[in-house]
Motif scaffolding. Structure first.
Motif, PDB file in Angstrom:
ATOM      1  N   PRO A 194      61.749  51.372  49.297  1.00 48.72           N
ATOM      2  CA  PRO A 194      62.624  50.205  49.407  1.00 48.72           C
ATOM      3  C   PRO A 194      61.664  48.970  49.014  1.00 48.72           C
ATOM      4  O   PRO A 194      61.965  48.219  48.187  1.00 48.72           O
ATOM      5  N   ALA A 195      60.326  48.933  49.418  1.00 52.97           N
ATOM      6  CA  ALA A 195      59.418  47.985  49.012  1.00 52.97           C
ATOM      7  C   ALA A 195      58.858  48.149  47.555  1.00 52.97           C
ATOM      8  O   ALA A 195      58.511  47.146  46.903  1.00 52.97           O
ATOM      9  N   LEU A 196      59.008  49.229  47.014  1.00 50.87           N
ATOM     10  CA  LEU A 196      58.753  49.632  45.625  1.00 50.87           C
ATOM     11  C   LEU A 196      59.797  48.929  44.657  1.00 50.87           C
ATOM     12  O   LEU A 196      59.582  48.285  43.672  1.00 50.87           O
ATOM     13  N   LEU A 197      61.045  49.318  45.234  1.00 49.21           N
ATOM     14  CA  LEU A 197      62.277  48.771  44.639  1.00 49.21           C
ATOM     15  C   LEU A 197      62.335  47.175  44.518  1.00 49.21           C
ATOM     16  O   LEU A 197      62.578  46.658  43.523  1.00 49.21           O
ATOM     17  N   GLN A 198      61.987  46.390  45.772  1.00 42.70           N
ATOM     18  CA  GLN A 198      61.995  45.392  45.712  1.00 42.70           C
ATOM     19  C   GLN A 198      61.008  44.593  44.740  1.00 42.70           C
ATOM     20  O   GLN A 198      61.060  43.633  43.979  1.00 42.70           O
ATOM     21  N   ARG A 199      59.661  45.025  44.819  1.00 44.46           N
ATOM     22  CA  ARG A 199      58.811  44.734  43.951  1.00 44.46           C
ATOM     23  C   ARG A 199      59.192  44.728  42.471  1.00 44.46           C
ATOM     24  O   ARG A 199      58.867  43.962  41.899  1.00 44.46           O
ATOM     25  N   GLY A 200      59.610  45.960  42.186  1.00 43.09           N
ATOM     26  CA  GLY A 200      59.726  46.214  40.693  1.00 43.09           C
ATOM     27  C   GLY A 200      60.898  45.486  40.505  1.00 43.09           C
ATOM     28  O   GLY A 200      60.787  45.023  39.333  1.00 43.09           O
ATOM     29  N   LEU A 201      61.911  45.110  41.286  1.00 39.06           N
ATOM     30  CA  LEU A 201      62.912  43.982  40.566  1.00 39.06           C
ATOM     31  C   LEU A 201      62.436  42.644  40.425  1.00 39.06           C
ATOM     32  O   LEU A 201      62.803  42.066  39.538  1.00 39.06           O
ATOM     33  N   ASP A 202      61.447  42.183  41.503  1.00 36.94           N
ATOM     34  CA  ASP A 202      60.965  41.085  41.387  1.00 36.94           C
ATOM     35  C   ASP A 202      60.332  40.827  40.131  1.00 36.94           C
ATOM     36  O   ASP A 202      60.173  39.828  39.366  1.00 36.94           O
ATOM     37  N   SER A 203      59.457  41.888  39.737  1.00 38.55           N
ATOM     38  CA  SER A 203      58.547  41.822  38.585  1.00 38.55           C
ATOM     39  C   SER A 203      59.672  41.745  37.142  1.00 38.55           C
ATOM     40  O   SER A 203      59.288  41.214  36.453  1.00 38.55           O
ATOM     41  N   LEU A 204      60.579  42.562  37.358  1.00 40.25           N
ATOM     42  CA  LEU A 204      61.542  42.744  36.392  1.00 40.25           C
ATOM     43  C   LEU A 204      62.116  41.417  36.210  1.00 40.25           C
ATOM     44  O   LEU A 204      62.203  40.841  35.029  1.00 40.25           O
ATOM     45  N   ARG A 205      62.434  40.616  37.142  1.00 42.30           N
ATOM     46  CA  ARG A 205      63.062  39.128  36.900  1.00 42.30           C
ATOM     47  C   ARG A 205      62.054  38.323  36.476  1.00 42.30           C
ATOM     48  O   ARG A 205      62.325  37.284  35.682  1.00 42.30           O
ATOM     49  N   ALA A 206      60.704  38.597  36.540  1.00 40.92           N
ATOM     50  CA  ALA A 206      59.552  37.767  36.214  1.00 40.92           C
ATOM     51  C   ALA A 206      59.218  37.923  34.797  1.00 40.92           C
ATOM     52  O   ALA A 206      58.405  37.346  34.340  1.00 40.92           O
ATOM     53  N   GLY A 207      59.738  39.175  34.207  1.00 42.80           N
ATOM     54  CA  GLY A 207      59.497  39.390  32.798  1.00 42.80           C
ATOM     55  C   GLY A 207      58.064  40.170  32.816  1.00 42.80           C
ATOM     56  O   GLY A 207      57.574  40.335  31.850  1.00 42.80           O
ATOM     57  N   GLN A 208      57.625  40.594  33.864  1.00 45.89           N
ATOM     58  CA  GLN A 208      56.399  41.488  34.188  1.00 45.89           C
ATOM     59  C   GLN A 208      57.062  43.053  34.106  1.00 45.89           C
ATOM     60  O   GLN A 208      56.884  43.676  34.998  1.00 45.89           O
ATOM     61  N   PHE A 209      57.288  43.354  33.003  1.00 45.41           N
ATOM     62  CA  PHE A 209      57.947  44.603  32.622  1.00 45.41           C
ATOM     63  C   PHE A 209      56.939  45.995  32.725  1.00 45.41           C
ATOM     64  O   PHE A 209      57.491  46.906  33.644  1.00 45.41           O
ATOM     65  N   ASP A 210      55.802  45.673  32.533  1.00 44.91           N
ATOM     66  CA  ASP A 210      54.732  46.829  32.936  1.00 44.91           C
ATOM     67  C   ASP A 210      54.536  47.239  34.546  1.00 44.91           C
ATOM     68  O   ASP A 210      54.435  48.215  34.896  1.00 44.91           O
ATOM     69  N   ALA A 211      54.523  45.928  34.901  1.00 39.28           N
ATOM     70  CA  ALA A 211      54.268  45.985  36.517  1.00 39.28           C
ATOM     71  C   ALA A 211      55.453  46.698  37.288  1.00 39.28           C
ATOM     72  O   ALA A 211      55.258  47.657  38.118  1.00 39.28           O
ATOM     73  N   ALA A 212      56.609  46.362  36.793  1.00 38.39           N
ATOM     74  CA  ALA A 212      57.923  46.929  37.271  1.00 38.39           C
ATOM     75  C   ALA A 212      57.926  48.370  37.238  1.00 38.39           C
ATOM     76  O   ALA A 212      58.422  48.878  38.063  1.00 38.39           O
ATOM     77  N   ILE A 213      57.494  48.807  35.865  1.00 44.90           N
ATOM     78  CA  ILE A 213      57.719  50.391  35.632  1.00 44.90           C
ATOM     79  C   ILE A 213      56.506  50.842  36.324  1.00 44.90           C
ATOM     80  O   ILE A 213      56.914  52.136  36.988  1.00 44.90           O
ATOM     81  N   THR A 214      55.534  50.398  36.701  1.00 45.74           N
ATOM     82  CA  THR A 214      54.498  50.963  37.587  1.00 45.74           C
ATOM     83  C   THR A 214      54.941  51.352  38.944  1.00 45.74           C
ATOM     84  O   THR A 214      54.927  52.298  39.417  1.00 45.74           O
ATOM     85  N   ASP A 215      55.825  50.169  39.575  1.00 45.79           N
ATOM     86  CA  ASP A 215      56.299  50.505  40.944  1.00 45.79           C
ATOM     87  C   ASP A 215      57.550  51.423  40.877  1.00 45.79           C
ATOM     88  O   ASP A 215      57.666  52.228  41.685  1.00 45.79           O
ATOM     89  N   LEU A 216      58.413  51.381  39.948  1.00 48.20           N
ATOM     90  CA  LEU A 216      59.429  52.207  39.759  1.00 48.20           C
ATOM     91  C   LEU A 216      59.103  53.660  39.470  1.00 48.20           C
ATOM     92  O   LEU A 216      59.614  54.466  39.801  1.00 48.20           O
ATOM     93  N   ASN A 217      57.910  53.852  38.659  1.00 41.45           N
ATOM     94  CA  ASN A 217      57.569  55.030  38.475  1.00 41.45           C
ATOM     95  C   ASN A 217      57.165  55.865  39.867  1.00 41.45           C
ATOM     96  O   ASN A 217      57.634  57.039  40.117  1.00 41.45           O
ATOM     97  N   GLU A 218      56.453  55.135  40.722  1.00 42.34           N
ATOM     98  CA  GLU A 218      56.146  55.671  41.947  1.00 42.34           C
ATOM     99  C   GLU A 218      57.538  56.062  42.723  1.00 42.34           C
ATOM    100  O   GLU A 218      57.486  57.107  43.700  1.00 42.34           O
ATOM    101  N   ALA A 219      58.289  55.029  42.834  1.00 43.42           N
ATOM    102  CA  ALA A 219      59.539  55.202  43.538  1.00 43.42           C
ATOM    103  C   ALA A 219      60.437  56.600  43.114  1.00 43.42           C
ATOM    104  O   ALA A 219      61.033  57.238  43.880  1.00 43.42           O
ATOM    105  N   ILE A 220      60.348  56.597  41.646  1.00 46.75           N
ATOM    106  CA  ILE A 220      61.129  57.843  41.092  1.00 46.75           C
ATOM    107  C   ILE A 220      60.299  59.011  41.564  1.00 46.75           C
ATOM    108  O   ILE A 220      60.660  60.180  41.838  1.00 46.75           O
ATOM    109  N   ARG A 221      59.066  59.067  41.277  1.00 45.18           N
ATOM    110  CA  ARG A 221      58.042  60.199  41.966  1.00 45.18           C
ATOM    111  C   ARG A 221      58.444  60.685  43.424  1.00 45.18           C
ATOM    112  O   ARG A 221      58.661  62.056  43.356  1.00 45.18           O
ATOM    113  N   ARG A 222      58.930  59.738  44.192  1.00 45.92           N
ATOM    114  CA  ARG A 222      59.152  60.374  45.442  1.00 45.92           C
ATOM    115  C   ARG A 222      60.567  60.597  45.533  1.00 45.92           C
ATOM    116  O   ARG A 222      60.800  61.467  46.472  1.00 45.92           O
TER     117      ARG A 222
END
Length: 219
Positions: free
Chosen positions: A106-134
């Motif tokens: 849940p924390a990875l999803l929240q931070r990924g969403l916040d990064s996406l909204r801020a236009g920080q797409f690489d940071a979002a992808i890093t967090d979402l990669n980890e969420a999807i790995r799990r």
């Protein structure tokens, strides 16, 4: 001044999205209000308004919007996911420097969403990669990562993520629209038309799907 008739729904939605990116959330809600004055059961717009109301801290009215959607379609995936998010205790977004491996999903999803909204797409992808790995079948993580890829212009990976999200939930019209838009960017018009039409089979009032078909010369 924009016309607020039903045929202008797509223009109002696009302007609302631009206002959100500019931080003008209340003005964006006003545009969505104008759409819903004519299309009271437009599920996509109700979910969008609920998301913005929740962002402003107006949880009761956000939940009311979602209740309107779920009365018509009790299995609407986006409305169910957002309702669950709103009803759960609100977790603080982890600091940007916190390693992804130390966060729960849940924390990875929240931070990924916040990064996406801020236009920080690489940071979002890093967090979402980890969420999807799990959690490889986590539909929200796949959807968000697909959006991050698409906004970077990487439509191949975006389509792959949206396709996996659809495999997990074939009734989510918004993901069909997102995949259709990525197909459109790749000039894969036949695939885009197919996705927009499927979105409309699920949600006949989906304005973005209708606009996509209009752009492609389809009725």
């Amino acid at each position: 001044v924009l016309d607020t008739s039903p045929q202008d729904t797509a223009t109002l939605q696009q302007r609302a999205a631009l206002l959100v990116r500019q931080g003008q959330v209340q003005r964006a809600i006003t545009d969505l209000d104008a759409i819903l004055a004519n299309e009271r059961t437009n599920a996509a717009v109700l979910v969008q308004r609920a998301m913005l109301r929740n962002q402003l801290g107006d949880r009761p009215r956000a939940l009311a919007d979602l209740a309107d959607v779920l009365r018509t379609d009790p299995n609407h995936a986006a409305a169910l996911a957002l309702r669950t998010q709103i009803e759960q205790p609100q977790a603080q977004t982890p600091a940007a420097g916190t390693p992804a491996a130390s966060l729960d999903v849940p924390a990875l999803l929240q931070r990924g969403l916040d990064s996406l909204r801020a236009g920080q797409f690489d940071a979002a992808i890093t967090d979402l990669n980890e969420a999807i790995r799990r959690e490889a079948r986590n539909g929200m993580a796949l959807r968000l990562r697909g959006l991050a890829h698409s906004r970077k212009g990487d439509h191949g990976p975006a389509i792959a993520d949206f396709s996996q999200a659809i495999a997990n939930d074939i009734r989510d019209a918004d993901v069909y629209v997102a995949r259709g838009l990525s197909h459109l960017q790749r000039r894969a018009n036949a695939q885009a038309i197919s996705d927009f039409r499927q979105a409309l089979r699920i949600d006949a009032n989906n304005a973005l799907a209708r606009e996509g078909l209009r752009r492609l010369g389809q009725n």
